[in-house]
Write an enzyme that holds these catalytic residues in place. Sequence first.
Site, PDB file in Angstrom:
ATOM      1  CE  LYS A  51       4.804   3.061  13.958  1.00  0.00           C
ATOM      2  NZ  LYS A  51       4.265   2.355  12.401  1.00  0.00           N
ATOM      3  N   PRO A  64      -3.320  -0.838  19.160  1.00  0.00           N
ATOM      4  CG  PRO A  64      -5.265  -1.953  18.723  1.00  0.00           C
ATOM      5  CD  PRO A  64      -4.651  -1.310  19.682  1.00  0.00           C
ATOM      6  CE1 TYR A  91      -4.860   2.990   9.499  1.00  0.00           C
ATOM      7  CE2 TYR A  91      -5.631   2.799  11.715  1.00  0.00           C
ATOM      8  CZ  TYR A  91      -5.013   2.648  10.759  1.00  0.00           C
ATOM      9  OH  TYR A  91      -3.672   1.738  10.795  1.00  0.00           O
ATOM     10  CE1 TYR A 139      -1.208   3.399  10.063  1.00  0.00           C
ATOM     11  CE2 TYR A 139       0.158   2.485   8.240  1.00  0.00           C
ATOM     12  CZ  TYR A 139      -0.897   2.526   9.085  1.00  0.00           C
ATOM     13  OH  TYR A 139      -1.732   1.552   8.901  1.00  0.00           O
ATOM     14  CG  HIS A 143      -1.897  -1.109   1.338  1.00  0.00           C
ATOM     15  ND1 HIS A 143      -2.905  -1.158   2.550  1.00  0.00           N
ATOM     16  CD2 HIS A 143      -2.323  -2.102   0.289  1.00  0.00           C
ATOM     17  CE1 HIS A 143      -3.721  -2.275   1.971  1.00  0.00           C
ATOM     18  NE2 HIS A 143      -3.291  -2.798   0.737  1.00  0.00           N
TER      19      HIS A 143
HETATM   20  C1  PHB Z   1      -4.883  -5.059  10.742  1.00  0.00           C
HETATM   21  O1  PHB Z   1      -5.124  -6.133  11.697  1.00  0.00           O
HETATM   22  O2  PHB Z   1      -4.549  -5.374   9.551  1.00  0.00           O
HETATM   23  C2  PHB Z   1      -4.432  -3.819  11.553  1.00  0.00           C
HETATM   24  C3  PHB Z   1      -4.684  -3.648  12.904  1.00  0.00           C
HETATM   25  C4  PHB Z   1      -4.353  -2.341  13.300  1.00  0.00           C
HETATM   26  C5  PHB Z   1      -3.956  -1.472  12.304  1.00  0.00           C
HETATM   27  C6  PHB Z   1      -3.499  -1.627  11.132  1.00  0.00           C
HETATM   28  C7  PHB Z   1      -4.008  -2.924  10.563  1.00  0.00           C
HETATM   29  O3  PHB Z   1      -3.598  -0.043  12.874  1.00  0.00           O
END
Ligand code: PHB
Length: 388
Positions: free
Chosen positions: A294, A290, A200, A382, A72
């Site tokens: 990270k 989450p 998000y 990020y 991505h």
């Molecule tokens: C994911 O499980 O794909 C995931 C979880 C939290 C994030 C990004 C991706 O911030």
Amino acid sequence: MRTQVGIVGAGPAGLMLSHLLHLAGIDSIIVESRSRAYCEGRIRAGLIEQWVIDLLIDSGVGERLRREGMFHDGIYLCFDRALHHLDFRNLVGKQVAIYGQQEIVKDLIARRLGDGGRILFEVEDTSIHDIASTNPRIRFRQGDKAHEIECDFIGGCDGFHGVCRDTIPGDKRATFERDYPFGWLGILSESPPPADELVYTYHERGFALYTMRSPTVSRLYLQCAPDEDIANWPDARIWEELHTRIAGTKPLQEGRILQKGVTPMRSFVCEPMQYGRLFLAGDSSHIVPPTGAKGMNLAFADVRVLSRAFEAFYRSGKDDLLEAYSRTCLKRVWKAQRFSWWMTQMLHRYNLENDFDMRRQLAELDYVASSVAASTALAENYAGLPMP
Ligand code: PHB
């Protein structure tokens, strides 16, 4: 048994540490309380930073990532019923990839075993001893047989609930912690993700995240109470909430729900990350919420620093990098803590009695989406800060 580095835990940290040590000619043994099938099936994190993509490929375990990973260029922020794209490639020249933790674990286990590595699964009653000496030991049982591994060093990669952290005397460590008044309800669904990149979402009913595991499997999350009872969330309610929060900005297709669960959110750091000959890495010494994606990236950063320090020690007898391990790692850990907290506080609904925070959050989101300086700061964190 005897080895140079005894490793507790066959998650991403323990496996990558063992793999990097092997490439440097250093022997290790991993002990793991769960079965191989459990480790390979556990659905957790999914997003890796640019330097982790490079690490997997450069260290020879990136073949399937290259084929099956979803690369991505950025993310979407969704607020005020509109989508805003942040283009990391333009902003900081980096990409991220979606490639599930369990896929990385499968690739690393296959490679370690293929290279003749020793991973002992389903061991019981693991304990570690003599970490202040030059001969630390790992003891455990398999069936009714007791075993001991004599090591030069121990890698504590056994997660937040593991035994390693607690063997550091209480007066030799400090912990820093923050709880959040919400959790995430997560589902895995047999349906295509609504967008080509992660969405998000900030909504007055709460945060939502639309991510994926493949072009046909979505991973979807909703902000919920930290102690939410999953029984209160029949499938229809989950879908209704997911539709409401994405607010028609992308078409959301429903599918069979393959898995559901609630994750509490916390920020946690144990300092220092080492004591004597024990070195903690990954979730055993820090937990992030989450929202910043990270967790697994930090685990890889720890073991990258640690494997180089072991390499220097075995090559030249110098222990300055080992001495500096915790200091080196904690700089990145605290920046990731800050970023994860910042994303979390910007995107979740709280203080419901008072709309001040909602207005402030919307202003902050608008600022991040419209200012090159602010979106660059998000992108830089990020997609991954530079490794030392
Ligand atoms: C994911 O499980 O794909 C995931 C979880 C939290 C994030 C990004 C991706 O911030």
